[in-house]
Every structure is written in C-alpha cells, then in structure tokens.
Design an enzyme around this catalytic site. Structure first.
Site, PDB file in Angstrom:
ATOM      1  N   LYS A  72       0.835  -1.208   0.000  1.00 52.77           N
ATOM      2  CA  LYS A  72       0.000   0.000   0.000  1.00 52.77           C
ATOM      3  C   LYS A  72       0.863   1.249   0.000  1.00 52.77           C
ATOM      4  CE  LYS A  72      -1.899   1.685   4.028  1.00 52.77           C
ATOM      5  NZ  LYS A  72      -1.588   3.108   4.122  1.00 52.77           N
ATOM      6  N   ASN A  73       1.883   1.256   0.867  1.00 54.51           N
ATOM      7  CA  ASN A  73       2.681   2.477   1.014  1.00 54.51           C
ATOM      8  C   ASN A  73       3.652   2.698  -0.139  1.00 54.51           C
ATOM      9  OD1 ASN A  73       1.308   3.016   3.305  1.00 54.51           O
ATOM     10  ND2 ASN A  73       2.974   2.530   4.726  1.00 54.51           N
ATOM     11  N   ARG A 123      -4.615  10.372   3.753  1.00 53.27           N
ATOM     12  CA  ARG A 123      -3.382  11.077   4.105  1.00 53.27           C
ATOM     13  C   ARG A 123      -2.429  11.200   2.897  1.00 53.27           C
ATOM     14  NH1 ARG A 123      -0.161  14.071   7.631  1.00 53.27           N
ATOM     15  NH2 ARG A 123       1.958  13.509   7.146  1.00 53.27           N
ATOM     16  N   CYS A 182      -5.403   8.112   8.969  1.00 56.84           N
ATOM     17  CA  CYS A 182      -5.672   7.530  10.277  1.00 56.84           C
ATOM     18  C   CYS A 182      -5.524   8.564  11.385  1.00 56.84           C
ATOM     19  CB  CYS A 182      -4.678   6.408  10.551  1.00 56.84           C
ATOM     20  SG  CYS A 182      -5.217   4.827   9.912  1.00 56.84           S
ATOM     21  N   ARG A 224       0.352  14.444  12.979  1.00 59.30           N
ATOM     22  CA  ARG A 224       0.764  14.283  11.597  1.00 59.30           C
ATOM     23  C   ARG A 224       0.926  15.615  10.863  1.00 59.30           C
ATOM     24  NH1 ARG A 224      -1.545   8.724   9.227  1.00 59.30           N
ATOM     25  NH2 ARG A 224       0.584   8.663   8.519  1.00 59.30           N
ATOM     26  N   PRO A 225       1.841  16.461  11.333  1.00 57.79           N
ATOM     27  CA  PRO A 225       2.057  17.744  10.657  1.00 57.79           C
ATOM     28  C   PRO A 225       2.719  17.531   9.293  1.00 57.79           C
ATOM     29  CG  PRO A 225       3.721  17.388  12.346  1.00 57.79           C
ATOM     30  CD  PRO A 225       2.751  16.237  12.445  1.00 57.79           C
ATOM     31  N   ILE A 226       2.699  18.565   8.444  1.00 58.14           N
ATOM     32  CA  ILE A 226       3.394  18.441   7.150  1.00 58.14           C
ATOM     33  C   ILE A 226       4.406  19.579   6.973  1.00 58.14           C
ATOM     34  CG2 ILE A 226       1.645  17.063   5.961  1.00 58.14           C
ATOM     35  CD1 ILE A 226       0.717  19.661   4.619  1.00 58.14           C
ATOM     36  N   ASP A 227       4.862  20.113   8.117  1.00 54.66           N
ATOM     37  CA  ASP A 227       5.826  21.227   8.054  1.00 54.66           C
ATOM     38  C   ASP A 227       7.102  20.843   7.283  1.00 54.66           C
ATOM     39  OD1 ASP A 227       6.037  19.480  10.332  1.00 54.66           O
ATOM     40  OD2 ASP A 227       7.710  20.696  11.024  1.00 54.66           O
ATOM     41  N   LEU A 228       7.566  19.601   7.427  1.00 58.72           N
ATOM     42  CA  LEU A 228       8.797  19.197   6.735  1.00 58.72           C
ATOM     43  C   LEU A 228       8.586  19.181   5.214  1.00 58.72           C
ATOM     44  CD1 LEU A 228       9.866  16.252   9.086  1.00 58.72           C
ATOM     45  CD2 LEU A 228      10.864  18.541   9.006  1.00 58.72           C
ATOM     46  N   ASP A 283       3.862   0.799  12.072  1.00 59.21           N
ATOM     47  CA  ASP A 283       2.674   0.167  11.491  1.00 59.21           C
ATOM     48  C   ASP A 283       2.479  -1.279  11.965  1.00 59.21           C
ATOM     49  OD1 ASP A 283       2.013   2.460  10.186  1.00 59.21           O
ATOM     50  OD2 ASP A 283       2.588   1.787   8.191  1.00 59.21           O
ATOM     51  N   ARG A 312      -9.144  -0.147   4.364  1.00 60.52           N
ATOM     52  CA  ARG A 312      -8.233   0.832   3.758  1.00 60.52           C
ATOM     53  C   ARG A 312      -6.910   0.183   3.361  1.00 60.52           C
ATOM     54  NH1 ARG A 312      -6.506   4.979   7.483  1.00 60.52           N
ATOM     55  NH2 ARG A 312      -5.057   5.106   5.776  1.00 60.52           N
TER      56      ARG A 312
HETATM   57  C1  UD1 Z   1       4.317   6.900   6.318  1.00 61.83           C
HETATM   58  C2  UD1 Z   1       3.423   5.722   6.049  1.00 61.83           C
HETATM   59  C3  UD1 Z   1       2.783   5.275   7.335  1.00 61.83           C
HETATM   60  C4  UD1 Z   1       3.833   5.005   8.392  1.00 61.83           C
HETATM   61  C5  UD1 Z   1       4.798   6.185   8.535  1.00 61.83           C
HETATM   62  C6  UD1 Z   1       5.970   5.919   9.442  1.00 61.83           C
HETATM   63  C7  UD1 Z   1       2.616   6.005   3.771  1.00 61.83           C
HETATM   64  C8  UD1 Z   1       1.444   6.272   2.895  1.00 61.83           C
HETATM   65  N1  UD1 Z   1       2.395   6.093   5.098  1.00 61.83           N
HETATM   66  O1  UD1 Z   1       3.492   7.949   6.814  1.00 61.83           O
HETATM   67  O2  UD1 Z   1       2.042   4.094   7.073  1.00 61.83           O
HETATM   68  O3  UD1 Z   1       3.182   4.814   9.617  1.00 61.83           O
HETATM   69  O4  UD1 Z   1       5.306   6.545   7.248  1.00 61.83           O
HETATM   70  O5  UD1 Z   1       6.726   4.856   8.965  1.00 61.83           O
HETATM   71  O6  UD1 Z   1       3.702   5.683   3.310  1.00 61.83           O
HETATM   72  N2  UD1 Z   1       6.533  14.570  10.763  1.00 61.83           N
HETATM   73  C9  UD1 Z   1       6.664  15.915  11.072  1.00 61.83           C
HETATM   74  N3  UD1 Z   1       6.527  16.820  10.056  1.00 61.83           N
HETATM   75  C10 UD1 Z   1       6.287  16.444   8.762  1.00 61.83           C
HETATM   76  C11 UD1 Z   1       6.172  15.069   8.474  1.00 61.83           C
HETATM   77  C12 UD1 Z   1       6.287  14.150   9.500  1.00 61.83           C
HETATM   78  O7  UD1 Z   1       6.872  16.293  12.211  1.00 61.83           O
HETATM   79  O8  UD1 Z   1       6.202  17.323   7.888  1.00 61.83           O
HETATM   80  C13 UD1 Z   1       6.661  13.558  11.847  1.00 61.83           C
HETATM   81  C14 UD1 Z   1       5.332  12.861  12.132  1.00 61.83           C
HETATM   82  O9  UD1 Z   1       4.554  13.570  13.044  1.00 61.83           O
HETATM   83  C15 UD1 Z   1       5.794  11.548  12.705  1.00 61.83           C
HETATM   84  C16 UD1 Z   1       7.071  11.268  11.942  1.00 61.83           C
HETATM   85  O10 UD1 Z   1       7.508  12.524  11.405  1.00 61.83           O
HETATM   86  O11 UD1 Z   1       6.135  11.697  14.070  1.00 61.83           O
HETATM   87  C17 UD1 Z   1       6.943  10.220  10.851  1.00 61.83           C
HETATM   88  O12 UD1 Z   1       6.079  10.631   9.876  1.00 61.83           O
HETATM   89  P1  UD1 Z   1       6.262  10.230   8.357  1.00 61.83           P
HETATM   90  O13 UD1 Z   1       7.423   9.325   8.164  1.00 61.83           O
HETATM   91  O14 UD1 Z   1       6.189  11.492   7.562  1.00 61.83           O
HETATM   92  O15 UD1 Z   1       4.958   9.381   8.119  1.00 61.83           O
HETATM   93  P2  UD1 Z   1       3.996   9.451   6.884  1.00 61.83           P
HETATM   94  O16 UD1 Z   1       4.756   9.744   5.634  1.00 61.83           O
HETATM   95  O17 UD1 Z   1       2.812  10.271   7.252  1.00 61.83           O
END
Ligand code: UD1
Length: 418
Positions: A22-23, A92, A116, A121-125, A305, A397
């Site tokens: 899926k990922n 997401r 989920c 789950r911020p997207i600042d990065l 996961d 999902r």
């Molecule tokens: C992806 C996977 C998800 C898995 C996760 C961690 C997909 C579709 N989803 O999610 O199944 O659980 O990796 O292996 O591939 N973070 C920030 N800022 C950001 C982005 C992330 O602070 O801009 C933090 C998150 O809060 C979290 C950590 O980084 O603590 C990991 O997140 P991330 O690796 O980005 O997970 P996803 O890509 O959402």
C-alpha cells in the site's frame, strides 16, 4: 457497514501471498501524473485507499482503468491542480499530490490531508522542503496554496527522516532545474521503489535506501510499467496472527530483510522463523513469551505500522512487555478495545506496559484505525470464544480480502452486513 464475527482458537496453516505494498502503490499513483504518457502499475491491491487515490486522479482529469489487478493511468488530459477537501480528508497520501502537481502544473491546491487518527501528523517538513525548491506557499481556511514559476534543485536537510516528506521531495525535484541533494532522507524500502519507478520513467535519482538521495532534474519523463514491492506490513500482520494462534504458515513475496526486527521479536516470543529469498515461514506453538521491549523507529527499526499488532501478541504472552511508540502521539487508541478482551495494558504517553494474561476472551470491539483494527482481529483470532469486530472501513483501507486470506489459513471468520 460490515462486521467480522471471529471464533478464536483455530491454528493457522498454509501459504499466502502478500499484496503489493500500500505504502508503495499510493505514492506511485501520485507520481503517475508526472507524465502525459501511459503508466501501468501492476498487481494493485483491492483496498479503499487505492480507490480513493484513483478518485483523486480522476478528479484531476486523468483516465484511470483497471485491467485485472493492474491499474492503467493516462493523464494526458489532466488539467486540474486542485484536490477537493472531501478526498484529501479521506486519505493522508493525498499530500504526495503536492509534489506531483507542482512538477506538472507549477500549481497545487489541497486541503489539509486526513488519514488515520493516530496523532498530529504535521506536514511542516514537506512544506519547508518545497519552499527550498522555490515554491511559494500560503495556508488559508484549511487549504494549502502552492505555486512557483520554476522548480530549482537545492540542498535540503530533513530534521527527521519523514517517509512522506522524502517522497514529496523526490516528486517535486525530479524535473527541477539542476541537482537536489536530500540529506537525512527516510530509508524505507518503499522509497527505493519510488526511485526505481521514477528512474523507469526517465528520472535520474540515486541513493534511495540510504540517508542521502541525489536527484538530477531531467527535462522529460515518459510512461512506465511497474510491479511494486510486496507489503511488508501486511506480511508482518499475518506472521503475528500465526504466532498468536499457533500453527505453521508461509508468507510469500516479502524478503525477510525488510522486516528483520519483527522476525527477531517473533524469535524472542519462541517462534521458529525460516527465510529463503522472498519467503518467510513461521512455526508457533501458540504459547508465547513476551518481548521485554519493543520500540518503534524509522526503517530499519521496528515499524510503527506493526506496533498495535505486536501489542496484541504480547497481551496474551507470558511475562511483561514495554512498548514505546516514537513516531505518532496517539497510536494507542485501540488499547481500550483490547482491554474489553481481557488485556492488561497501562498506557502512559508514548509508553504502554503490557502484562500478559494467559488467554484473551472474545468481546465486541470496534476498529478505530487501520493497524489498530488489524490488532483487534489478531487478538480475536487467538482469544477464547467469539468476538465481533466492528467498523471494518478502517481495515478495508489497507488489507485486501483479509477474511478470505485468514479463512484459507483455517481461521473461522465471517464478514456480515449490519
Ligand atoms: C508513512 C506511512 C505510514 C507510516 C509512517 C511511518 C505512507 C502512505 N504512510 O506515513 O504508514 O506509519 O510513514 O513509517 O507511506 N513529521 C513531522 N513533520 C512532517 C512530516 C512528518 O513532524 O512534515 C513527523 C510525524 O509527526 C511523525 C514522523 O515525522 O512523528 C513520521 O512521519 P512520516 O514518516 O512522515 O509518516 P507518513 O509519511 O505520514
């Protein structure tokens, strides 16, 4: 609305084949709009996250057809760069569309992504990396407006190896002017898959799987036919189910290296594990010892996961286990449901202490998120008596034909309409 009715206590025997990951599939679908030529993604799993991503592509104007298990995307006529909030809130992974749309249209508008409910789950990065590539970003009324005249390669350093941010950077930098060097990249196997897919389209990317990825921007990307890697999380979930139930099961398609830490933990539980090429076989007596400690980490650490499924296992094992969740803040929402089955778990922030009980018992429980839902199914398979698992939409999902696969292994699980 469907529910599972599960009679616990059956041993699991037989072989199942893991689906495409899926990922991996979700970012590949997002990447398919990078070219006007035809893209074929093979053996795509029948899960609702895929259907949701396909819906997003169709809203953008792409033609998407299913041929057997393959999905064919023709986005020559795609012209829209906005994704409705109804769809981004469902999924997401819609956040990957930012990188793809910017490369294709120099514009992207998306609502804040959903998925989920497991933490902030911020997207600042993602956003600060896109800014480094020359994107101007405004956030208003729950929407993110992105635009740029030109995408320019840059040096980017991630403070945390975010999977999604790494993927978004690949998608935004693939046709940027010049070279992008990404330091602190996530190293998950699905990132290597995205690199291979993009290189198949004509991209010039190297280093995925390590923490430095170099992307030389190219002028043109063409069509590709691609078979994604198999789902290590799905495979891991079935291995844990067999460990809990007892029996002997083989999972095909996933290389043991991709879930090395889980296999190590299952051996600690007392299971016998054999790996050969892309096959993993588990033998379990069903009487398990607890893991002393499981701590989730970015790859190659223990995957977040699989945290809920491992907690379900430890709930019925002998001894005590400390589970530490380092990635998402609220990933223990399934714990009150497990307690209804007799589990003894204390949660304190990121830590959960699990005291193994001799046997869980059947109960009516509700899935609140994808992996938490899988954990409840696993607990019910090992429990004494009958359980009902409600709210299957979360499980749908990410697990294709969960009931069919478990039935083929000898589990007693029925899916019924409520
Ligand atoms: C992806 C996977 C998800 C898995 C996760 C961690 C997909 C579709 N989803 O999610 O199944 O659980 O990796 O292996 O591939 N973070 C920030 N800022 C950001 C982005 C992330 O602070 O801009 C933090 C998150 O809060 C979290 C950590 O980084 O603590 C990991 O997140 P991330 O690796 O980005 O997970 P996803 O890509 O959402």
């Amino acid at each position: 609305m469907d529910k599972f009715i599960i009679d616990g206590g059956r041993r699991l025997y037989g072989t199942i084949r893991a689906e495409s990951a899926k990922n991996s599939v979700l970012p590949l679908l997002a990447a398919s709009v990078l070219t006007e030529e035809q893209v074929t993604i093979r053996e795509v799993p029948a899960i609702t996250d895929v259907l949701c991503m396909v819906q997003i592509l169709r809203e953008l104007g792409a033609k998407v057809t299913f041929r057997g298990e393959d999905v064919i995307i023709d986005s020559a006529d795609a012209c829209c760069h906005e994704i409705s909030s109804a769809l981004t809130k469902e999924l997401r992974s819609s956040v990957f569309m930012l990188g793809s749309l910017l490369t294709r249209f120099r514009r992207a508008v998306i609502a804040y992504p959903g998925g989920c409910d497991i933490g902030l789950r911020p997207i600042d990065l993602h956003l600060s990396a896109l800014k480094r590539l020359g994107v101007k970003i405004e956030e208003r009324d729950g929407f993110i407006y992105c635009k740029c005249d030109v995408l320019r390669g840059a040096e980017i350093a991630l403070d945390f190896p975010s999977v999604g941010a790494t993927e978004n950077i690949l998608l935004a930098a693939v046709k940027a002017e010049g070279r992008t060097v990404l330091h602190g990249a996530a190293k998950e196997p699905e990132i290597v898959d995205l690199q291979n897919f993009l290189n198949g389209m004509g991209a010039n990317i190297r280093g995925a799987g390590t923490d430095v990825i170099v992307i030389e921007g190219v002028k043109r990307l063409g069509g590709v036919t691609f078979l994604p890697i198999k789902d290590r999380i799905e495979a891991g979930s079935y291995l844990i189910a067999c460990a809990v139930c007892g029996g002997e099961t083989e999972v095909e398609g996933v290389c043991g290296e991709n879930i090395r830490l889980l296999l190590h933990k299952l051996r600690e539980n007392g299971c016998k594990i054999h790996t050969k090429n892309d096959k993993i076989r588990i033998e379990s007596s069903g009487r398990l010892k607890s893991n002393r400690r499981i701590e989730t980490m970015p790859f190659p650490g223990f995957p977040t996961d699989l945290q809920a499924q491992a907690t379900a296992l430890n709930s019925g094992a002998e001894g005590g286990a400390l589970i530490i969740e380092n990635l998402f803040e609220t990933r223990y929402k399934y714990v009150p449901e497990l307690r209804k089955m007799g589990a003894d778990i204390e949660v304190n922030g990121r830590n959960a202490f699990v005291r193994g009980v001799s046997r869980l018992h059947g109960a009516t429980v509700a899935a609140g998120d994808l992996r938490g839902g899988a954990a409840l199914v696993i607990a019910a398979l090992g429990a004494e008596g009958t359980s009902e698992v409600l709210d299957l939409s979360h499980i749908d999902r990410g697990y294709a034909d969960l009931q069919g696969k478990l039935t083929s292994l000898g589990a007693k699980i029925k899916r019924v309409r409520i």
